[in-house]
Design a protein around this motif. Structure first.
Motif, PDB file in Angstrom:
ATOM      1  N   GLU A   1      19.372 -41.937   5.270  1.00  0.00           N
ATOM      2  CA  GLU A   1      19.625 -43.547   5.783  1.00  0.00           C
ATOM      3  C   GLU A   1      21.379 -43.555   6.377  1.00  0.00           C
ATOM      4  OE1 GLU A   1      17.089 -46.822   3.866  1.00  0.00           O
ATOM      5  OE2 GLU A   1      19.056 -47.112   3.506  1.00  0.00           O
ATOM      6  N   VAL A   2      21.428 -43.571   8.008  1.00  0.00           N
ATOM      7  CA  VAL A   2      22.705 -44.311   8.584  1.00  0.00           C
ATOM      8  C   VAL A   2      23.116 -45.045   7.710  1.00  0.00           C
ATOM      9  CG1 VAL A   2      24.481 -43.677  10.526  1.00  0.00           C
ATOM     10  CG2 VAL A   2      22.725 -42.229   9.944  1.00  0.00           C
ATOM     11  N   VAL A   3      24.511 -45.815   7.065  1.00  0.00           N
ATOM     12  CA  VAL A   3      25.279 -46.869   6.656  1.00  0.00           C
ATOM     13  C   VAL A   3      26.402 -47.378   7.783  1.00  0.00           C
ATOM     14  CG1 VAL A   3      25.491 -48.017   5.031  1.00  0.00           C
ATOM     15  CG2 VAL A   3      23.658 -46.339   4.326  1.00  0.00           C
ATOM     16  N   ASP A   4      26.648 -48.383   8.580  1.00  0.00           N
ATOM     17  CA  ASP A   4      27.333 -48.871   8.800  1.00  0.00           C
ATOM     18  C   ASP A   4      28.280 -49.232   7.645  1.00  0.00           C
ATOM     19  OD1 ASP A   4      29.359 -49.946   9.795  1.00  0.00           O
ATOM     20  OD2 ASP A   4      28.177 -50.679  12.214  1.00  0.00           O
ATOM     21  N   LEU A   5      29.663 -49.008   7.208  1.00  0.00           N
ATOM     22  CA  LEU A   5      30.388 -49.575   6.559  1.00  0.00           C
ATOM     23  C   LEU A   5      31.439 -50.171   6.686  1.00  0.00           C
ATOM     24  CD1 LEU A   5      30.935 -45.617   3.734  1.00  0.00           C
ATOM     25  CD2 LEU A   5      29.005 -48.335   3.354  1.00  0.00           C
ATOM     26  N   GLY A   6      31.236 -50.362   8.232  1.00  0.00           N
ATOM     27  CA  GLY A   6      32.380 -51.394   9.291  1.00  0.00           C
ATOM     28  C   GLY A   6      33.455 -50.213   9.751  1.00  0.00           C
ATOM     29  N   GLU A   7      34.365 -49.190   8.654  1.00  0.00           N
ATOM     30  CA  GLU A   7      35.098 -48.369   9.447  1.00  0.00           C
ATOM     31  C   GLU A   7      34.852 -47.062   9.971  1.00  0.00           C
ATOM     32  OE1 GLU A   7      37.933 -49.338  10.150  1.00  0.00           O
ATOM     33  OE2 GLU A   7      38.302 -51.289   9.173  1.00  0.00           O
ATOM     34  N   SER A   8      33.944 -46.489   9.412  1.00  0.00           N
ATOM     35  CA  SER A   8      32.288 -46.063   9.771  1.00  0.00           C
ATOM     36  C   SER A   8      31.594 -45.813   9.564  1.00  0.00           C
ATOM     37  CB  SER A   8      33.001 -44.281   8.668  1.00  0.00           C
ATOM     38  OG  SER A   8      33.120 -44.841   7.912  1.00  0.00           O
ATOM     39  N   GLN A   9      30.351 -44.637  10.107  1.00  0.00           N
ATOM     40  CA  GLN A   9      29.505 -45.258   9.894  1.00  0.00           C
ATOM     41  C   GLN A   9      28.620 -43.481   8.917  1.00  0.00           C
ATOM     42  OE1 GLN A   9      26.720 -45.661  13.403  1.00  0.00           O
ATOM     43  NE2 GLN A   9      27.175 -47.700  13.179  1.00  0.00           N
ATOM     44  N   VAL A  10      27.879 -43.417   7.826  1.00  0.00           N
ATOM     45  CA  VAL A  10      27.566 -42.037   7.295  1.00  0.00           C
ATOM     46  C   VAL A  10      26.120 -42.139   7.031  1.00  0.00           C
ATOM     47  CG1 VAL A  10      29.868 -42.979   6.007  1.00  0.00           C
ATOM     48  CG2 VAL A  10      28.337 -43.132   4.948  1.00  0.00           C
ATOM     49  N   LEU A  11      26.086 -41.195   6.855  1.00  0.00           N
ATOM     50  CA  LEU A  11      24.438 -40.501   6.367  1.00  0.00           C
ATOM     51  C   LEU A  11      24.403 -40.198   4.859  1.00  0.00           C
ATOM     52  CD1 LEU A  11      21.277 -40.066   6.978  1.00  0.00           C
ATOM     53  CD2 LEU A  11      22.711 -37.463   7.247  1.00  0.00           C
ATOM     54  N   ARG A  12      23.014 -40.943   4.763  1.00  0.00           N
ATOM     55  CA  ARG A  12      23.486 -40.520   3.134  1.00  0.00           C
ATOM     56  C   ARG A  12      21.945 -41.000   2.801  1.00  0.00           C
ATOM     57  NH1 ARG A  12      27.828 -40.026   2.707  1.00  0.00           N
ATOM     58  NH2 ARG A  12      29.422 -41.315   2.297  1.00  0.00           N
ATOM     59  N   GLU A  13      21.625 -39.636   1.682  1.00  0.00           N
ATOM     60  CA  GLU A  13      20.515 -38.585   1.747  1.00  0.00           C
ATOM     61  C   GLU A  13      20.276 -39.299  -0.209  1.00  0.00           C
ATOM     62  OE1 GLU A  13      19.701 -35.270   4.858  1.00  0.00           O
ATOM     63  OE2 GLU A  13      19.704 -34.807   2.485  1.00  0.00           O
ATOM     64  N   PHE A  14      18.458 -40.273  -0.070  1.00  0.00           N
ATOM     65  CA  PHE A  14      18.883 -40.553  -1.745  1.00  0.00           C
ATOM     66  C   PHE A  14      17.113 -40.274  -2.107  1.00  0.00           C
ATOM     67  CE2 PHE A  14      18.587 -44.443   1.232  1.00  0.00           C
ATOM     68  CZ  PHE A  14      17.453 -45.174   0.596  1.00  0.00           C
ATOM     69  N   VAL A  15      16.464 -40.459  -3.302  1.00  0.00           N
ATOM     70  CA  VAL A  15      15.578 -40.290  -3.611  1.00  0.00           C
ATOM     71  C   VAL A  15      15.124 -42.314  -4.151  1.00  0.00           C
ATOM     72  CG1 VAL A  15      13.908 -40.281  -5.963  1.00  0.00           C
ATOM     73  CG2 VAL A  15      15.758 -38.221  -4.713  1.00  0.00           C
ATOM     74  N   ASP A  16      13.957 -42.294  -3.050  1.00  0.00           N
ATOM     75  CA  ASP A  16      13.683 -44.083  -3.029  1.00  0.00           C
ATOM     76  C   ASP A  16      12.638 -43.544  -4.242  1.00  0.00           C
ATOM     77  OD1 ASP A  16      12.640 -46.284  -2.622  1.00  0.00           O
ATOM     78  OD2 ASP A  16      11.561 -45.700  -0.399  1.00  0.00           O
ATOM     79  N   HIS A  17      12.895 -44.355  -5.639  1.00  0.00           N
ATOM     80  CA  HIS A  17      12.181 -44.872  -6.692  1.00  0.00           C
ATOM     81  C   HIS A  17      11.572 -45.870  -7.010  1.00  0.00           C
ATOM     82  CE1 HIS A  17      11.518 -43.703 -10.979  1.00  0.00           C
ATOM     83  NE2 HIS A  17      12.044 -43.010 -10.533  1.00  0.00           N
ATOM     84  N   PRO A  18      10.432 -46.243  -7.031  1.00  0.00           N
ATOM     85  CA  PRO A  18      10.008 -47.411  -8.217  1.00  0.00           C
ATOM     86  C   PRO A  18       9.927 -48.096  -8.708  1.00  0.00           C
ATOM     87  CG  PRO A  18       8.399 -44.815  -8.779  1.00  0.00           C
ATOM     88  CD  PRO A  18       9.934 -44.872  -7.896  1.00  0.00           C
TER      89      PRO A  18
END
Length: 208
Positions: free
Chosen positions: A38-55
């Motif tokens: 997911e590309v996340v908008d942090l306000g000052e920048s946008q970053v790509l973060r990859e993560f395990v989507d867990h139940p």
């Protein structure tokens, strides 16, 4: 940062504060969990973060009348270790209440029921790389599951070895670095801390 005299300590709390997701992709769909980017908008920048989507999951610190905790030795392939862990399992039943999931796992993995339940502690296991959240319950007033209701365990669960360990010995093993499972470390230390406070800090929960 510390609170001044007369000022509430309520500031010391993790708070839900989602940032806008600009775009997202399913990188891999797994059997139990997925990998997302997911590309996340942090306000000052946008970053790509990859993560395990867990139940998510639940775990059970089961204590008997002698304050012994039940631990199960189970092989965990990603870390190549036989770990001592409390009964635990995924939230993989749609709509199931957390405490009912915990009771189900206690029955399936340990052949036990509990008449008394408390919410003990909860933890994000790897917040930098997974959204997995585990809620740990304290279970007491234990009894055996009737033979005709026993669950047939398979795969790694079929090889689990159960032991009853005095809670103080389990605490010593955690502090000595001999136990590493997050549910064991957090659950054992939380149970010991709650016991030291006369169990007065815990929230009792009812089955059903």
């Amino acid at each position: 940062m510390t609170s001044e005299p007369g000022v509430s300590d309520d500031w010391l709390v993790d708070r839900l504060a989602p940032r806008p997701v600009v775009e997202g992709d399913l990188i891999h769909r797994g059997k139990v969990w997925d990998l997302r980017g997911e590309v996340v908008d942090l306000g000052e920048s946008q970053v790509l973060r990859e993560f395990v989507d867990h139940p998510g999951a639940v775990a059970v610190i089961a204590l008997d009348e002698q304050d012994r905790v039940l631990l199960l030795q189970q092989y965990r392939h990603p870390v190549r270790h036989d770990l001592w862990e409390p009964p635990a399992g995924l939230l993989d039943v749609e709509g199931e209440e957390l405490v009912l999931a915990a009771a189900r796992e206690l029955a399936e993995e340990a052949d036990l029921r509990a008449a008394s339940w408390w919410r003990l502690v909860e933890v994000f296991t790897t917040p930098g790389g997974s959204n997995e959240r585990i809620v740990v319950f304290l279970a007491r007033d234990l009894s055996a599951v009737p033979d005709h209701e026993l669950f047939e365990r398979t795969d790694e669960e079929a090889l689990m070895v159960p032991v009853w360990v005095p809670l103080d010995d389990a605490v010593d093993a955690v502090l000595a670095g001999r136990l590493h499972s997050p549910t064991t470390v957090t659950g054992v230390l939380a149970a010991a801390a709650a016991r030291a406070r006369g169990w007065s800090t815990l929230e009792r929960v009812a089955l059903g």
